[in-house]
Design a protein around this motif. Structure first.
Motif, PDB file in Angstrom:
ATOM      1  N   HIS A  27       0.860  -1.184   0.000  1.00 14.96           N
ATOM      2  CA  HIS A  27       0.000   0.000   0.000  1.00 14.96           C
ATOM      3  C   HIS A  27       0.892   1.228   0.000  1.00 14.96           C
ATOM      4  CE1 HIS A  27      -3.491   2.456   0.611  1.00 14.96           C
ATOM      5  NE2 HIS A  27      -3.162   2.824   1.841  1.00 14.96           N
ATOM      6  N   SER A  47      -2.585  -1.844  -3.672  1.00 10.56           N
ATOM      7  CA  SER A  47      -3.741  -0.966  -3.672  1.00 10.56           C
ATOM      8  C   SER A  47      -3.710  -0.051  -4.889  1.00 10.56           C
ATOM      9  CB  SER A  47      -3.756  -0.114  -2.401  1.00 10.56           C
ATOM     10  OG  SER A  47      -2.626   0.733  -2.380  1.00 10.56           O
ATOM     11  N   GLU A  48      -4.853   0.586  -5.137  1.00 12.68           N
ATOM     12  CA  GLU A  48      -4.943   1.553  -6.235  1.00 12.68           C
ATOM     13  C   GLU A  48      -3.946   2.693  -6.024  1.00 12.68           C
ATOM     14  OE1 GLU A  48      -8.807   2.518  -8.835  1.00 12.68           O
ATOM     15  OE2 GLU A  48      -8.963   3.076  -6.745  1.00 12.68           O
ATOM     16  N   GLN A  49      -3.665   2.993  -4.758  1.00 16.11           N
ATOM     17  CA  GLN A  49      -2.717   4.069  -4.460  1.00 16.11           C
ATOM     18  C   GLN A  49      -1.315   3.720  -4.951  1.00 16.11           C
ATOM     19  OE1 GLN A  49      -5.098   2.912  -2.533  1.00 16.11           O
ATOM     20  NE2 GLN A  49      -6.189   4.599  -1.553  1.00 16.11           N
ATOM     21  N   VAL A  69      -0.713   1.774  -7.578  1.00 14.72           N
ATOM     22  CA  VAL A  69      -0.785   1.891  -9.040  1.00 14.72           C
ATOM     23  C   VAL A  69      -0.632   3.358  -9.451  1.00 14.72           C
ATOM     24  CG1 VAL A  69      -2.244   1.512 -11.063  1.00 14.72           C
ATOM     25  CG2 VAL A  69      -2.221  -0.166  -9.218  1.00 14.72           C
ATOM     26  N   SER A  70      -1.266   4.259  -8.703  1.00 14.70           N
ATOM     27  CA  SER A  70      -1.145   5.690  -9.008  1.00 14.70           C
ATOM     28  C   SER A  70       0.268   6.190  -8.755  1.00 14.70           C
ATOM     29  CB  SER A  70      -2.126   6.497  -8.142  1.00 14.70           C
ATOM     30  OG  SER A  70      -3.452   6.142  -8.427  1.00 14.70           O
ATOM     31  N   ASP A  94       2.673   5.592 -11.550  1.00 11.94           N
ATOM     32  CA  ASP A  94       2.096   6.014 -12.817  1.00 11.94           C
ATOM     33  C   ASP A  94       3.188   6.279 -13.860  1.00 11.94           C
ATOM     34  OD1 ASP A  94       0.215   6.788 -14.644  1.00 11.94           O
ATOM     35  OD2 ASP A  94       0.215   8.876 -13.995  1.00 11.94           O
ATOM     36  N   PRO A 123      -6.966  -6.067 -12.210  1.00 11.58           N
ATOM     37  CA  PRO A 123      -7.897  -5.765 -11.115  1.00 11.58           C
ATOM     38  C   PRO A 123      -8.325  -7.022 -10.368  1.00 11.58           C
ATOM     39  CG  PRO A 123      -8.987  -5.567 -13.236  1.00 11.58           C
ATOM     40  CD  PRO A 123      -7.531  -5.770 -13.519  1.00 11.58           C
ATOM     41  N   TRP A 155      -9.512  -0.429  -3.698  1.00  9.84           N
ATOM     42  CA  TRP A 155      -9.511  -1.289  -4.886  1.00  9.84           C
ATOM     43  C   TRP A 155      -8.127  -1.886  -5.056  1.00  9.84           C
ATOM     44  CZ3 TRP A 155     -14.003  -2.325  -7.525  1.00  9.84           C
ATOM     45  CH2 TRP A 155     -15.116  -1.571  -7.113  1.00  9.84           C
ATOM     46  N   TYR A 201      -5.236  -4.606  -6.900  1.00 13.41           N
ATOM     47  CA  TYR A 201      -4.730  -5.113  -8.172  1.00 13.41           C
ATOM     48  C   TYR A 201      -3.676  -6.180  -7.886  1.00 13.41           C
ATOM     49  CZ  TYR A 201      -6.987  -1.079 -10.229  1.00 13.41           C
ATOM     50  OH  TYR A 201      -7.931  -0.165 -10.620  1.00 13.41           O
ATOM     51  N   ARG A 242     -17.732  -1.527 -12.316  1.00 11.78           N
ATOM     52  CA  ARG A 242     -17.242  -1.761 -10.940  1.00 11.78           C
ATOM     53  C   ARG A 242     -18.419  -1.639  -9.981  1.00 11.78           C
ATOM     54  NH1 ARG A 242     -11.454   0.779  -9.494  1.00 11.78           N
ATOM     55  NH2 ARG A 242     -12.710   2.483  -8.642  1.00 11.78           N
ATOM     56  N   THR A 297     -18.201   3.891 -10.209  1.00 14.51           N
ATOM     57  CA  THR A 297     -18.346   2.719  -9.354  1.00 14.51           C
ATOM     58  C   THR A 297     -19.750   2.694  -8.780  1.00 14.51           C
ATOM     59  OG1 THR A 297     -16.013   2.715  -8.730  1.00 14.51           O
ATOM     60  CG2 THR A 297     -17.527   1.579  -7.265  1.00 14.51           C
TER      61      THR A 297
END
Lengths: 176, 225
Positions: A104, A138-140, A142-143, A146, A156, A170, A172, B13, B47
């Motif tokens: 995370h 986490s999506e964080q 992935v960001s 970037d 996902p 979310w 991944y 989603r 979503t």
């Protein structure tokens, strides 16, 4: 009198938790000496993976590890390297267990040599959801990477909720 | 109760806390409909979040889905694309998908048909997969069954029985710490069966596939139908 806790600073980075799948059952079946050998092998693999990146081993948690990275890409590189090394050890040397990981990205509070906070708890929770040989992020994360890691590398997985956090997180899977 | 809110979406989603999620892929449908409230402009949000309420969603066939619920049941009917589903305690049922990645802590997993790869991870739950391609299935404690695997199979269980029926000549890697392992192969398939380290492998010299089956304390049975 209990001394007041020392909160030194807030940092932003990637928190990585690892866990050896089935370690408790393995220890029951094979004994303490075999368990120590497994932990030593894991420590060596982690040290190798950390050698060329800007990251650190924060602490050992039984059969798990907590690691910290200032850059998410370094965390991903380390995690992928550890997964690959464990799988290679399984194939070539009969290493008996698989690794699962969760990562995370966010703010944490330094407490001595440790890191604490909700984002640490979230990273630990993510690791619990990973299967053998998997890294979930986490999506964080992935960001945070970037542009540095191909988006196709992340598949996902779905949303999870953590107590105290209103929105779902979310997740991944790093495709290997 | 919401109103029909048509949108075009490559990936849908959906999330809830305790509400169930029911998705139906309908032949001929071109938009997405949800029972939840739409945005002010009449469109669905990126979503669909049902919270504690039940969510019903209708999508075109082949739609990719990413869904999850803490304790609500997830049901997906019809033919969909790539499905990722995650629950803490809710049961997950998927009828027909191109690929599946499904995870649960304690909810049961049922996947009837996957044309591509199937990945299932359960902490303490039974996992039942019907027809599939490559399969990677893990359960901490809970029985794993694959009824018609048509690709490489990896099944790992800490405490539980593993039953695999192969639809063709594909490699199998099945491992459980405590529990019986049964691998059923088509009649004509010749497999090299690799047992525990240190034991002698049994199988044809010119084998069609390799079966690695390890159980810490249970019986291992690899046979042709």
């Amino acid at each position: 009198m209990t001394p007041a806790p020392t909160l030194t600073a807030t940092r932003t980075g990637a928190i990585l938790f690892t866990d050896l799948v089935g370690f408790t059952e393995f220890t029951d079946a094979r004994g303490d000496a075999a368990a120590v050998q497994v932990l030593d092998a894991q420590s060596a693999i982690a040290a190798d993976a950390l050698a060329d990146v800007d990251g650190q081993l924060v602490k050992e948690l039984g059969d798990g590890l907590m690691l910290w990275f200032d850059h998410a890409t370094h965390g991903l590189r380390t995690a992928a390297g550890m997964l690959q090394a464990i799988e290679q050890a399984r194939t070539e040397r009969g290493f008996p267990l698989s690794l699962r990981m969760g990562m995370h990205w966010g703010d944490v509070v330094e407490r001595g040599a440790d890191f604490v906070g909700q984002n640490v708890n979230i990273a630990s929770r993510i690791a619990d959801l990973a299967g053998p040989g998997e890294l979930l992020v986490s999506e964080q994360v992935v960001s945070a990477v970037d542009g540095e890691t191909p988006a196709a590398a992340f598949r996902p997985v779905g949303p999870t909720r953590v107590k105290g956090v209103a929105s779902p997180i979310w997740l991944y899977r790093l495709a290997t | 109760m919401g109103f029909p809110a048509p949108v075009q979406a490559a990936v849908v989603r959906i999330t809830t806390t305790s509400g169930s999620i029911h998705v139906v892929a309908e032949p001929g449908r071109t938009d997405v409909w949800s029972s939840t409230d739409p945005l002010d402009d009449g469109r669905l949000p990126a979503t669909i979040d049902g919270g504690a309420s039940r969510v019903r969603v209708r999508v075109p066939e082949g739609t990719d889905l990413v869904v999850g619920s803490t304790s609500g049941r997830v049901t997906i009917e019809g033919s969909v694309g790539a499905v990722s589903a995650m629950t803490n305690a809710g049961r997950v049922s998927i009828a027909d998908a191109e690929s599946v990645d499904v995870r649960t802590k304690s909810g049961r997993i049922e996947v009837k048909q996957v044309s591509g790869s199937c990945r299932a991870v359960a902490t303490s739950a039974r996992v039942e997969i019907g027809h599939c391609g490559d399969a990677d299935v893990t359960s901490g404690s809970g029985r794993i069954s694959l009824d018609d695997a048509n690709g490489r199979v990896h099944a790992h269980c800490s405490s539980g029985r593993i039953e695999i029926s192969m639809g063709g000549a594909h490699d199998v890697d099945a491992e459980t710490v405590s529990g019986r392992i049964t691998v059923s192969l088509p009649a004509a398939v010749r497999a090299l069966v690799v047992p525990l380290p240190g034991e002698v492998a049994v199988g044809a010299d010119d084998c069609d596939c390799v079966v690695v089956a390890r159980s810490g304390s249970g019986r291992v049975d690899v046979s042709n139908r």
